[in-house]
Structures are given as C-alpha cells and as structure tokens.
Scaffold this active site. Structure first.
Site, PDB file in Angstrom:
ATOM      1  NE  ARG A  34      -3.816  -2.309   1.995  1.00 62.60           N
ATOM      2  CZ  ARG A  34      -4.894  -2.573   2.704  1.00 62.60           C
ATOM      3  NH1 ARG A  34      -5.318  -1.686   3.585  1.00 62.60           N
ATOM      4  NH2 ARG A  34      -5.569  -3.694   2.513  1.00 62.60           N
ATOM      5  NE  ARG A  66      -2.348   5.546   8.220  1.00 54.23           N
ATOM      6  CZ  ARG A  66      -3.580   5.197   7.903  1.00 54.23           C
ATOM      7  NH1 ARG A  66      -3.840   4.695   6.714  1.00 54.23           N
ATOM      8  NH2 ARG A  66      -4.563   5.342   8.768  1.00 54.23           N
ATOM      9  CB  SER A  78     -11.921  -3.856   6.864  1.00 59.75           C
ATOM     10  OG  SER A  78     -12.899  -3.055   6.272  1.00 59.75           O
ATOM     11  NE  ARG A 135      -3.017  -1.177  10.948  1.00 58.35           N
ATOM     12  CZ  ARG A 135      -3.895  -0.360  10.347  1.00 58.35           C
ATOM     13  NH1 ARG A 135      -5.190  -0.503  10.564  1.00 58.35           N
ATOM     14  NH2 ARG A 135      -3.469   0.572   9.522  1.00 58.35           N
TER      15      ARG A 135
END
Length: 443
Positions: A278, A293, A370, A408
RNA sequence: GGAGAGGUGGCAGAGUGGCUGAAUGCACCGGUUUGCUAAACCGGCAUACGCUUUCAUAGGCGUAUCGAGGGUUCGAAUCCCUCCCUCUCCGCCA
C-alpha cells in the site's frame, strides 16, 4: 457496477446513495448517455442488418457454389452478366457503409463515456448502515474482552520489540524509506505464528487455502472496484499494466471472473495469506509511528462467493466477522466491532463492519479487520456468474474480511500481553506455533 | 532472452473467403422404449446487448462474438498486421 436498467428505473435512489457516501456521480448525464447509446445502437443494428441482407444477395450472384448461381447458368446467364447484376448491390452496400460510419464513431464515443461513468455509480448502502460523514460517526456494535489493567508503566510496541530484538525500524527506513521496517528474531517468528494460527483456523472451518498472485492485471483492480479511483493507493507497474495488490481480496475474488459457475459449487470459500502493498498516499503525517501504517505487510484474507441472495449474503457476512472475532479470542485480545457509516463506505460496499483491537499505546481501538459485503457489485464488474436452478445465469455475490493482518496485529499483541518484567506472555493458542514458549523475552 | 508450434462452443475436434453461430463426437437436459440400471432412438443444448409480445414464467426479431485489437474485401473463423496467452526445445535463474 450497477445494472443500468435498475438505475434507469429509479435514478433518485442512486443520486442519494452517492450523496450518503459522499461521492459524486452524475446520474443525469449517465441516463442521457444511455438514451443516446440505445438509439444509436438501434439505428446501427438496422443498418448492419441491411448490409448483411445485401451481402447475402451478392453472394448469390458471385458464389459459383450457390444453387441460385447454378440455376442462372442453366438458364443461359453467363458469369459476366451475373457479376454485372451484382454490381448494383455492391453500390448499395457502399451507401450503407457510408451511413454507418458516422454512426459508428458517435456510438463508440458515447459508449465509452457511458461505460466510464457507469463504473463510478455507488452501490446504495444497506438500511442498517448508519448515516454519517466519516469514521467518527461509525457506530459501535459490541465490545468484547477486558482491557488490560496493570500496576506498572506500559510500554509501546516499538520500544518492546526493539528491546527484545524483534524490530529494527531505522534500518527498515534506510533500506526502503519511511513506513518500512525490518522484523528480526522473535518478531519474525511471532509474525509467522499469528498468520499460521489464522490460516489453520480458517482451513478448519472449510475455507480452501490458496496461494495467489499479488501482482495482477489492472482489470482485476477494476473488477474488484479499486480502479478507477484507487490508483494512487497502489503500486502500479506501468510497463506491464499490472498492479501490486493491497489485499488478497483482489486475486481471490477475481479468480472466477469471466466464468459461469454451477450453483452446486457455491459458496466458494477461500482463504489466502499474501503480502500486501500500500502506498498510503495522502496519509502523510498520519500514524507515522511504529507498525500501524506501513507500506508492506502480510495478511490472511477470507473471501466468499455465494448465490445471488441478499439474506444469504448477510448470513455469510456475519460468519466472516465471527471468524475474525474467533481469531482475536484465541489471541486473547480485547476488541470492538463497529458498523461503518455511509460516509466511510467504499463505492461498492453495501455494508462494512470494522473490528478494532485495543492498542494501549494509542489509548484506543485501532482498526485491524474490515469485513465488507458487495452483493453483485464486484461480480458484475468481473463477469463472475453462476447458473441457478432454473438454468438462469446470475451474478454471484461477494464478501471478504481480514482474518489477521500482521505486523499491525503485533501492536495489540505485544502491548496487551506485556508483563511487569518486560516480557511478552504468549496466549495459550499461539504457543504451539512458537515451540511451546509461554513468554517472549527474558531468560 | 533465442527458435518453433498453436489459440474454434462445457470438453474433444472439423472447418482456408459467401449456403458456418459454426460439422461430428462426448458431456448435459427433455422425451420414447424398457422389471430396475444401462443401451438404443427422437428432440434440445453458447454468451452479451438492443427492440418487441406477455401479469409473469417464457418466447419472437435484430446485432455482435471462433484469444484481443486493427486492416484487406461487396462479404472474414478462414487472408494481412499488431498485441496477449499457451505449449515444445535452447539459454539463464530463485
């Protein structure tokens, strides 16, 4: 992608959907392009039809193998006279082609605009989704697990991991710039242990483990809804028109694109562990500290492809959320589930539940999972279909959720399970993956 | 990277300019026959879009599609060009 016929029936619904999702989409222009497109297609089809007819007649005069041709010869015609007769038709054909040319150009242009615009239409959110402008208006559904209470000063994951030789941020940055890191020692072992635990649980639950490409054709990014719009967030290899995926959702969901599955093989339940890339463009200055992040991480992802049935989709949605919760339970981590509001939903998502895990250093819950359901939004883009009981071809429904994303999750794992003497207590379920060790550090 | 071969319906496999949306076989679906199963026989069987009939299921008409795009031609699965993909051999390599 939304069926243009449905948009045509109730354009207002889609204008509102875009508004709620805080997206812009010119439905009126889309509809007028659609009108024009259909008119042009009719005219073109008609012209093409006439051309085909004329061509067929020419064939009679010019094809020595046709019955008509043979009969004509028998009746005293010569090849020359037949050719001469066909010339009239050939001239007609030229006229038809001339007429079609202008229409074709216009059709192509209108159709291109139409298709580009259609890709930007937002899927309306489920009525259960709270209205809201951004993530501050997400609604908590439930909280699970007790927050850690300690009588000592808690340390953040970077300090913990660095001290235990599990993490080297400085050298990660030297190698690859900001938002990069080097895992080492127990950091690597823990990272792998968590992924493997998650993968094993999913396999136990009947998901088929897959190893998939993480560099995929752009059409997969379009098919899953990341493009157009998300190009800035992905590492794109222009030379090859390929993109590094930000999640295994992309290859897993797109895998059966262009196919017509049989109803019996549904639902497809897949799980894959993949590296995720990402760019985090536009996030400059946000969450710059630690492993929250980062540009590169590994994630175990679950994807379900099921029948075109909204109730069934909802059922599977609950199922994949539960799977993730069960992983967190095994890791003995406190978390909460939130119902993501309209303003924070993606263009194609009908509803999304985020799971946020408690991270002491943030003094709050941080998003770790998510779970989205799309109904047929992705399937329509991907041409992912199946044949139902009545032999009718229908678009599948697709859903996905994180199972675990690491490093994470290590933030939560390290920080929540730290002990007064600076060690990390390994949750019971994870020990088998770490050679039976009860603690990391110390000794 | 070099050399060659090839991409046709769910699969196999014909088809080298018009009568081919595509022979034939297998698979699949419906029917007939038959103690049951099987076999045999008959029929059906691509996808997308548009128009149209219908309350609807389901039809009817048209267009496009033989890996993708462009070209030649009155007409292309068939000829030409570009690209993509697959396979074989050689080289290189985790």
């Amino acid at each position: 992608m939304i069926d243009i016929k449905i948009i045509r029936q109730d354009p207002q619904r889609f204008k509102q959907a875009a508004e709620h999702k805080r997206m812009s989409c010119d439905i009126d222009t889309l509809c007028s392009l659609d009108d024009r497109r259909r008119t042009l297609q009719q005219e073109l089809d008609q012209l093409k039809h006439e051309q085909n007819e004329t061509g067929g007649q020419i064939a009679l005069y010019r094809n020595p193998k046709s019955k008509f041709y043979q009969q004509a010869l028998d009746q005293g015609q010569t090849a020359e006279t037949l050719t001469a007769q066909s010339q009239i038709l050939v001239d007609q054909m030229a006229d038809l082609k001339e007429k079609a040319k202008g229409l074709e150009d216009e059709f192509r242009e209108v159709n291109e605009q139409f298709e580009a615009l259609l890709l930007t239409v937002a899927q309306p959110a489920d009525p259960e989704v709270p209205l809201g402008k951004d993530d501050t208006e997400n609604v908590e559904v439930r909280r699970v697990g007790d927050l850690p209470k300690s009588d000592f000063e808690m340390v953040d994951h970077v300090a913990l991991m660095t001290r235990l030789g599990m993490l080297d941020v400085e050298r990660g940055v030297k190698l690859a710039g900001t938002r990069n890191y080097v895992l080492r020692g127990d950091g690597v072992l823990l990272h792998q242990a968590v992924l493997r635990l998650a993968l094993d649980l999913m396999v136990q639950r009947g998901f088929v483990p897959m190893g998939v490409p993480v560099l995929v054709r752009d059409e997969m990014m379009v098919g899953t809804g990341y493009y157009p719009g998300g190009e800035e967030q992905a590492y794109r290899c222009e030379r090859d028109q390929m993109s590094l995926v930000g999640t295994a959702e992309v290859p897993l969901t797109a895998m059966h694109g262009e196919e017509i599955l049989s109803e019996e093989e549904l639902p497809k339940k897949y799980v894959a562990c993949s590296t995720c890339f990402r760019r985090e463009a536009g996030a400059a200055g946000k969450d710059t500290y630690g492993l929250y992040r980062i540009h590169l991480f590994d994630k175990v992802e679950q994807v379900i492809v099921c029948r075109n049935d909204e109730e069934l989709s909802k059922h599977h949605h609950a199922e994949i959320v539960q799977n993730a919760e069960d992983v967190l339970a095994r890791l003995e981590l406190p978390y909460r589930v939130v119902n993501v509001c309209t303003g924070d939903l993606g263009q194609g998502q009908v509803q999304k539940f985020d799971i946020e895990t408690w991270m002491p250093s943030r003094n709050g819950y941080g998003e770790t999972h998510s779970a989205s359901r799309f109904y047929e939004y992705q399937a329509r883009r991907l041409k992912l279909r199946y044949r139902d009981g009545q032999k009718k071809i229908r678009f599948c429904h697709t859903l996905n959720n994180t199972v675990i994303a690491s490093p994470r999750i290590l933030i939560a794992l390290m920080e929540n399970h730290q002990t007064a003497d600076g060690r990390i207590r390994v949750p019971e379920a994870l020990r088998a993956y770490l050679g039976g060790r009860e603690y990391l550090g110390g000794q």
